[in-house]
Motif scaffolding. Sequence first.
Motif, mmCIF file in Angstrom:
data_model
loop_
_atom_site.group_PDB
_atom_site.id
_atom_site.type_symbol
_atom_site.label_atom_id
_atom_site.label_comp_id
_atom_site.label_asym_id
_atom_site.label_seq_id
_atom_site.Cartn_x
_atom_site.Cartn_y
_atom_site.Cartn_z
ATOM 1 N N PHE A 37 0.860 -1.173 0.000
ATOM 2 C CA PHE A 37 0.000 0.000 0.000
ATOM 3 C C PHE A 37 0.904 1.233 0.000
ATOM 4 N N ARG A 38 0.353 2.380 -0.289
ATOM 5 C CA ARG A 38 1.162 3.592 -0.218
ATOM 6 C C ARG A 38 0.294 4.775 0.179
ATOM 7 N N GLN A 39 0.973 5.784 0.700
ATOM 8 C CA GLN A 39 0.285 7.017 1.053
ATOM 9 C C GLN A 39 1.152 8.189 0.620
ATOM 10 N N ALA A 40 0.637 8.947 -0.321
ATOM 11 C CA ALA A 40 1.327 10.139 -0.797
ATOM 12 C C ALA A 40 0.950 11.324 0.084
ATOM 13 N N PRO A 41 1.794 12.348 0.107
ATOM 14 C CA PRO A 41 1.497 13.522 0.938
ATOM 15 C C PRO A 41 0.138 14.120 0.603
ATOM 16 N N GLY A 42 -0.679 14.306 1.628
ATOM 17 C CA GLY A 42 -1.980 14.915 1.436
ATOM 18 C C GLY A 42 -3.033 14.023 0.832
ATOM 19 N N LYS A 43 -2.717 12.750 0.649
ATOM 20 C CA LYS A 43 -3.667 11.817 0.045
ATOM 21 C C LYS A 43 -3.969 10.669 0.984
ATOM 22 N N GLU A 44 -5.054 9.967 0.684
ATOM 23 C CA GLU A 44 -5.408 8.800 1.477
ATOM 24 C C GLU A 44 -4.507 7.611 1.108
ATOM 25 N N ARG A 45 -4.382 6.708 2.047
ATOM 26 C CA ARG A 45 -3.634 5.486 1.778
ATOM 27 C C ARG A 45 -4.394 4.662 0.741
ATOM 28 N N GLU A 46 -3.655 4.064 -0.179
ATOM 29 C CA GLU A 46 -4.280 3.282 -1.241
ATOM 30 C C GLU A 46 -3.609 1.921 -1.390
ATOM 31 N N GLU A 47 -4.401 0.969 -1.861
ATOM 32 C CA GLU A 47 -3.858 -0.368 -2.105
ATOM 33 C C GLU A 47 -3.136 -0.400 -3.442
ATOM 34 N N LEU A 48 -2.104 -1.209 -3.529
ATOM 35 C CA LEU A 48 -1.330 -1.359 -4.759
ATOM 36 C C LEU A 48 -1.412 -2.784 -5.300
ATOM 37 N N SER A 49 -1.020 -3.746 -4.480
ATOM 38 C CA SER A 49 -0.970 -5.123 -4.936
ATOM 39 C C SER A 49 -0.949 -6.050 -3.736
ATOM 40 N N CYS A 50 -1.663 -7.168 -3.845
ATOM 41 C CA CYS A 50 -1.752 -8.095 -2.727
ATOM 42 C C CYS A 50 -1.823 -9.534 -3.203
ATOM 43 N N PHE A 51 -1.293 -10.417 -2.369
ATOM 44 C CA PHE A 51 -1.553 -11.844 -2.488
ATOM 45 C C PHE A 51 -2.712 -12.181 -1.574
ATOM 46 N N GLY A 52 -3.704 -12.886 -2.118
ATOM 47 C CA GLY A 52 -4.765 -13.391 -1.278
ATOM 48 C C GLY A 52 -4.424 -14.785 -0.796
ATOM 49 N N VAL A 53 -5.387 -15.449 -0.206
ATOM 50 C CA VAL A 53 -5.237 -16.840 0.225
ATOM 51 C C VAL A 53 -6.057 -17.692 -0.734
ATOM 52 N N ASN A 54 -5.377 -18.639 -1.353
ATOM 53 C CA ASN A 54 -6.036 -19.489 -2.340
ATOM 54 C C ASN A 54 -6.583 -18.702 -3.527
ATOM 55 N N GLU A 55 -5.964 -17.561 -3.802
ATOM 56 C CA GLU A 55 -6.316 -16.804 -4.992
ATOM 57 C C GLU A 55 -5.363 -17.201 -6.115
ATOM 58 N N GLY A 56 -5.850 -17.284 -7.297
ATOM 59 C CA GLY A 56 -5.015 -17.732 -8.406
ATOM 60 C C GLY A 56 -3.925 -16.742 -8.769
ATOM 61 N N THR A 57 -4.281 -15.474 -8.827
ATOM 62 C CA THR A 57 -3.325 -14.443 -9.222
ATOM 63 C C THR A 57 -3.409 -13.293 -8.232
#
Length: 125
Positions: A37-57
């Motif tokens: 995840f990332r948070q830029a100055p003055g912005k909300e935190r945002e998701e970028l990329s994740c591994f799930g559980v038993n997710e294919g990709t």
Amino acid sequence: EVQLQASGGGLVQAGGSLRLSCAASGLTFDDYAIGWFRQAPGKEREELSCFGVNEGTPYYADSVEGRFTISSDNDKNTVFLEMNDLKPGDTAVYYCAADQLPTADYCSVRHQDYWGQGTLVTVSS
């Protein structure tokens, strides 16, 4: 106790690359969703990329798909984020986080249970 330690941030010129690492302890990737995840100055935190559980990709946000790649070394309980073609708009504090009870929203900021301390990425133009 779950602990996440992010590292690898720094200063890079636009078009350059960086590789972030997240060393995890107290959890297993078989049971927890984990990602970046990332948070830029003055912005909300945002998701970028994740591994799930038993997710294919893995999940990628539109803003980074094709430029960022998530990977893991399960033997070392470490997750990586390879970032290419960086842009000034990628400047932010980057965090790794884990979701203890992943659902369909496993890469949502509000669903993460554990957060690392963050590592600063600065992209100069």
